[in-house]
Structures are given as structure tokens and as C-alpha cells.
Design a protein around this motif. Structure first.
Motif, PDB file in Angstrom:
ATOM      1  N   ARG A   1      12.353   2.873  -2.708  1.00 53.77           N
ATOM      2  CA  ARG A   1      13.218   2.544  -3.836  1.00 53.77           C
ATOM      3  C   ARG A   1      12.984   3.543  -4.974  1.00 53.77           C
ATOM      4  N   TRP A   2      14.004   3.752  -5.787  1.00 56.29           N
ATOM      5  CA  TRP A   2      13.894   4.679  -6.919  1.00 56.29           C
ATOM      6  C   TRP A   2      12.785   4.262  -7.878  1.00 56.29           C
ATOM      7  N   SER A   3      12.526   2.946  -7.945  1.00 56.42           N
ATOM      8  CA  SER A   3      11.529   2.440  -8.896  1.00 56.42           C
ATOM      9  C   SER A   3      10.114   2.926  -8.558  1.00 56.42           C
ATOM     10  N   ILE A   4       9.882   3.323  -7.309  1.00 56.28           N
ATOM     11  CA  ILE A   4       8.560   3.839  -6.910  1.00 56.28           C
ATOM     12  C   ILE A   4       8.259   5.120  -7.681  1.00 56.28           C
TER      13      ILE A   4
ATOM     14  N   PHE B   1      -5.063  14.458 -13.670  1.00 56.20           N
ATOM     15  CA  PHE B   1      -4.769  15.224 -12.456  1.00 56.20           C
ATOM     16  C   PHE B   1      -5.786  14.927 -11.358  1.00 56.20           C
ATOM     17  N   TRP B   2      -7.069  15.043 -11.687  1.00 59.16           N
ATOM     18  CA  TRP B   2      -8.095  14.863 -10.652  1.00 59.16           C
ATOM     19  C   TRP B   2      -8.249  13.397 -10.256  1.00 59.16           C
ATOM     20  N   PHE B   3      -8.078  12.510 -11.211  1.00 63.25           N
ATOM     21  CA  PHE B   3      -8.120  11.080 -10.886  1.00 63.25           C
ATOM     22  C   PHE B   3      -6.999  10.723  -9.906  1.00 63.25           C
ATOM     23  N   CYS B   4      -5.809  11.226 -10.180  1.00 62.69           N
ATOM     24  CA  CYS B   4      -4.656  10.968  -9.316  1.00 62.69           C
ATOM     25  C   CYS B   4      -4.904  11.540  -7.912  1.00 62.69           C
ATOM     26  N   TRP B   5      -5.440  12.734  -7.842  1.00 65.00           N
ATOM     27  CA  TRP B   5      -5.700  13.391  -6.560  1.00 65.00           C
ATOM     28  C   TRP B   5      -6.699  12.595  -5.721  1.00 65.00           C
ATOM     29  N   TYR B   6      -7.799  12.184  -6.321  1.00 62.52           N
ATOM     30  CA  TYR B   6      -8.823  11.454  -5.565  1.00 62.52           C
ATOM     31  C   TYR B   6      -8.353  10.043  -5.176  1.00 62.52           C
ATOM     32  N   THR B   7      -7.547   9.411  -6.025  1.00 61.09           N
ATOM     33  CA  THR B   7      -7.025   8.088  -5.683  1.00 61.09           C
ATOM     34  C   THR B   7      -6.056   8.180  -4.507  1.00 61.09           C
ATOM     35  N   ILE B   8      -5.250   9.246  -4.476  1.00 59.99           N
ATOM     36  CA  ILE B   8      -4.348   9.476  -3.341  1.00 59.99           C
ATOM     37  C   ILE B   8      -5.147   9.628  -2.052  1.00 59.99           C
ATOM     38  N   LEU B   9      -6.236  10.395  -2.086  1.00 58.04           N
ATOM     39  CA  LEU B   9      -7.068  10.595  -0.900  1.00 58.04           C
ATOM     40  C   LEU B   9      -7.651   9.267  -0.401  1.00 58.04           C
ATOM     41  N   ILE B  10      -8.104   8.416  -1.334  1.00 59.09           N
ATOM     42  CA  ILE B  10      -8.672   7.111  -0.963  1.00 59.09           C
ATOM     43  C   ILE B  10      -7.609   6.237  -0.294  1.00 59.09           C
ATOM     44  N   LEU B  11      -6.433   6.155  -0.922  1.00 57.79           N
ATOM     45  CA  LEU B  11      -5.359   5.314  -0.371  1.00 57.79           C
ATOM     46  C   LEU B  11      -4.831   5.857   0.951  1.00 57.79           C
ATOM     47  N   LEU B  12      -4.737   7.179   1.046  1.00 55.92           N
ATOM     48  CA  LEU B  12      -4.261   7.796   2.287  1.00 55.92           C
ATOM     49  C   LEU B  12      -5.204   7.480   3.440  1.00 55.92           C
TER      50      LEU B  12
ATOM     51  N   LEU C   1       0.800  -1.223   0.000  1.00 52.51           N
ATOM     52  CA  LEU C   1       0.000   0.000   0.000  1.00 52.51           C
ATOM     53  C   LEU C   1       0.839   1.282   0.000  1.00 52.51           C
ATOM     54  N   PRO C   2       1.882   1.382   0.850  1.00 51.52           N
ATOM     55  CA  PRO C   2       2.704   2.597   0.767  1.00 51.52           C
ATOM     56  C   PRO C   2       3.454   2.727  -0.555  1.00 51.52           C
ATOM     57  N   VAL C   3       3.814   1.603  -1.172  1.00 47.09           N
ATOM     58  CA  VAL C   3       4.445   1.652  -2.503  1.00 47.09           C
ATOM     59  C   VAL C   3       3.457   2.254  -3.503  1.00 47.09           C
ATOM     60  N   LEU C   4       2.222   1.778  -3.463  1.00 51.30           N
ATOM     61  CA  LEU C   4       1.195   2.276  -4.374  1.00 51.30           C
ATOM     62  C   LEU C   4       0.949   3.760  -4.153  1.00 51.30           C
ATOM     63  N   LEU C   5       0.876   4.176  -2.877  1.00 47.52           N
ATOM     64  CA  LEU C   5       0.690   5.597  -2.572  1.00 47.52           C
ATOM     65  C   LEU C   5       1.869   6.409  -3.087  1.00 47.52           C
ATOM     66  N   GLY C   6       3.084   5.885  -2.923  1.00 43.36           N
ATOM     67  CA  GLY C   6       4.273   6.588  -3.401  1.00 43.36           C
ATOM     68  C   GLY C   6       4.278   6.769  -4.908  1.00 43.36           C
ATOM     69  N   THR C   7       3.839   5.728  -5.637  1.00 41.24           N
ATOM     70  CA  THR C   7       3.805   5.838  -7.100  1.00 41.24           C
ATOM     71  C   THR C   7       2.788   6.898  -7.540  1.00 41.24           C
ATOM     72  N   LEU C   8       1.659   6.950  -6.854  1.00 43.50           N
ATOM     73  CA  LEU C   8       0.633   7.943  -7.195  1.00 43.50           C
ATOM     74  C   LEU C   8       1.109   9.356  -6.871  1.00 43.50           C
ATOM     75  N   CYS C   9       1.812   9.503  -5.751  1.00 42.70           N
ATOM     76  CA  CYS C   9       2.323  10.823  -5.371  1.00 42.70           C
ATOM     77  C   CYS C   9       3.368  11.306  -6.374  1.00 42.70           C
ATOM     78  N   SER C  10       4.214  10.384  -6.877  1.00 42.54           N
ATOM     79  CA  SER C  10       5.218  10.792  -7.865  1.00 42.54           C
ATOM     80  C   SER C  10       4.551  11.185  -9.183  1.00 42.54           C
ATOM     81  N   GLY C  11       3.495  10.448  -9.551  1.00 46.30           N
ATOM     82  CA  GLY C  11       2.734  10.812 -10.749  1.00 46.30           C
ATOM     83  C   GLY C  11       2.026  12.150 -10.581  1.00 46.30           C
ATOM     84  N   PHE C  12       1.494  12.383  -9.385  1.00 48.86           N
ATOM     85  CA  PHE C  12       0.806  13.640  -9.091  1.00 48.86           C
ATOM     86  C   PHE C  12       1.792  14.809  -9.147  1.00 48.86           C
TER      87      PHE C  12
END
Length: 297
Positions: free
Chosen positions: A222-225, A191-202, A28-39
Motif C-alpha cells: 500500500r502507498w501508506s507503507i 542512517f546507520w540506525f535504519c540500516w542495522y534495523t533493516i538487517l535485523i528485520l530481514l 513484519l513485511p510492512v515494517l520492513l517496507g517502511t524502514l526501506c522507504s525511510g532508508f
């Protein structure tokens, strides 16, 4: 079709980085990290759209203002994909990439059925044949998976990746509605999809992960995130750009994206030293034949 192939290229690289990011790591934190980097990649375009609208429009990355009801439609997509990603990341952590990736190839079949029933897209005989070749190849992969100790009927991670694939296909069908019916441009939707997905995962992490010290110790940055987030947003941009074409068929785009398997299965098998690489090339060839039949049609 060219935009779809570009999306496939970046998705293939994204899958390799994703396997590296989740290997022996907290999902889960890996997934959140990938979304934050995309955001973080998209945030400058939003700031530019607010403070420098003309310059951002000239660049072609202007994020438009949208009404609240449209935000509601994007939140639905965020909920679907958050569930799909959580299941897919957990499965990827526990299964070889050369097993997970081909199961994900069943996505076009689900999309194909939805395109028939919802959008009345009309396939021809070659397209029918192509989709059934893909499904047969996925079944063949399951036989190879048993030799690695992965019994498809008893393995909960196989069920997880199947559900994730179905939800991902549903989201793909929903994308056509968002892009064509609601006329959302790629960067606004992303942009908005990424923002709302971050809120759900957070929210999920605040309840299940952050309060527990022993769980926090299971996460390694890891850098790969960061790479996963950037590659996914790049792939999605080309994919949504392709969907903007009113003549684009979602079932064909979904199939074209499957060519990412060349990178995921061949390079993934080599980099992660997974078993039965040569035998997995047989059903991989079947999947590519299915994709070729759809493209050729």
C-alpha cells in the motif's frame, strides 16, 4: 520545544498511515517496507557525504564517519527498537488506534523515571502532577476499552503494546546518550540506525516469512507503507535536532511529543470509524492537560 512539536505533528500523521498500512496486512513485511522507504530517503545524503562532502555539509545533511565502537552502540538501539516496533505493529493490527495510541502515552512516564535515575533531571511539582495526570488518563482509557470487548488483563495485544511502550521509552533515554555523549548528528544516527534495523528485520523475515508461500500471500503493498517511512524519518530528524541542545530535557521532549494524540485519536477515530470516540475525548483531554502542565512548568 518547537522542534519537539514539529516531531509530534509528523508522528501523528505517521500513526494514521501506519494504521492504514497494517490493517488486515502482514506486519513484519510492512515494517520492513517502511524502514526501506525511510532508508531510501536518507541514502542520497550518504552518497552525497561520500562523493560531494562539501556540498552536503552546506546543506546541513552531512553523514559523518564514525568508529566501530559507535556502530555497536547504534546496533543496540536498532535491536531495542526492532523488538518494540514488531510488538507495536502487531498490537496496532489487532486493536483500535484510539486504544493503542493512548497506551503509548505512558511512554513519557517511563522516560520520566529514567530521566530521574540516569540523567538526574530535576522535575518540579507541576511536572510531577502532569505525569500522574497522563497515567490516570491511560487507566481511564482501559475502562473504555472494555466496552469494545478489549479486556486489558486478558488481551495479549495489550501486553504487547505495554512492552513496546517500555522499550520505546528506553530507546528515548538511550537517544540522549547517543546524541549528546557520543555527539552524533541526526542524519548520521538515522542512517546507520535504519540500516542495522533493516538487517535485523530481514534476518527474521528470511527465517520466518519468506520461505512460507502461504505467509507471503498475506502481504499487500500500500502507498501508506512508503508514507510511514518518510514521515517517521522526518519526525526523528526534528526530535534528534531538539536533543542536540545541551539544555534539552528528555522527559519534557518525550511529553511534548504526546501532542500527536490529537491527530491520532480524533482523525483516526473518524477515518477508521472506531467506537466510543466522544468518550475517548475525556481521557484524551486528561493527557493534553498533563502535557500542558509539563510545558507550562
Amino acid at each position: 520545544m518547537y522542534l519537539g512539536l514539529l516531531a509530534a505533528l509528523f508522528l501523528g500523521l505517521h500513526n494514521l498511515c501506519k494504521k492504514h498500512a497494517v490493517r488486515e496486512n502482514a506486519v513484519l513485511p510492512v515494517l520492513l517496507g517502511t524502514l526501506c522507504s525511510g532508508f531510501a530517503l536518507l541514502l542520497p545524503f550518504y552518497i552525497g557525504s561520500v562523493y560531494f562532502p562539501e556540498s552536503t555539509k552546506e546543506l546541513g545533511f552531512y553523514i559523518t564517519e564514525i568508529p566501530w565502537n559507535v556502530h555497536g552502540f547504534i546496533i543496540i538501539k536498532a535491536a531495542i527498537m526492532a523488538t518494540s516496533w514488531i510488538l507495536a505493529y502487531e498490537a496496532l493490527k489487532h486493536l483500535p488506534i484510539t486504544i493503542v495510541t493512548p497506551i503509548r502515552s505512558a511512554g513519557p512516564f517511563f522516560t520520566f523515571i529514567g530521566a530521574l535515575l540516569i540523567y538526574q533531571e530535576q522535575p518540579n511539582s507541576l511536572q510531577w502532577l502532569g505525569f500522574f495526570v497522563i497515567i490516570f488518563s491511560v487507566i481511564l482509557y482501559s475502562k473504555i476499552g472494555k466496552r469494545e470487548g478489549i479486556i486489558f488483563k486478558r488481551n495479549k495485544w495489550i501486553l504487547a503494546i505495554v512492552i513496546a511502550t517500555f522499550l520505546g521509552a528506553s530507546s528515548g533515554l538511550y537517544d540522549k546518550f547517543l546524541v549528546q555523549s557520543l555527539v552524533l548528528n541526526p542524519q548520521t544516527l538515522q542512517f546507520w540506525f535504519c540500516w542495522y534495523t533493516i538487517l535485523i528485520l530481514l534476518t527474521i523475515l528470511l527465517i520466518t516469512w519468506f520461505p512460507k508461500a502461504e505467509k507471503r500471500k498475506t502481504f499487500t503493498f500500500r502507498w501508506s507503507i512508503i508514507a510511514v517511512g518518510v514521515l517517521l524519518q522526518t519526525a526523528d530528524y526534528f526530535y534528534f535536532k531538539a536533543l542536540q541542545d545541551p539544555e534539552a530535557l528528555i522527559m519534557l521532549l518525550s511529553a511534548i511529543k504526546r501532542s500527536q494524540f490529537i491527530i491520532a485519536v480524533v482523525l483516526g477515530g473518524i477515518l477508521f470509524k472506531e467506537k466510543n470516540k466522544r468518550k475517548k475525548l475525556v481521557p484524551l483531554t486528561g493527557i493534553l492537560i498533563g502535557v500542558f502542565l509539563i510545558l507550562y512548568s
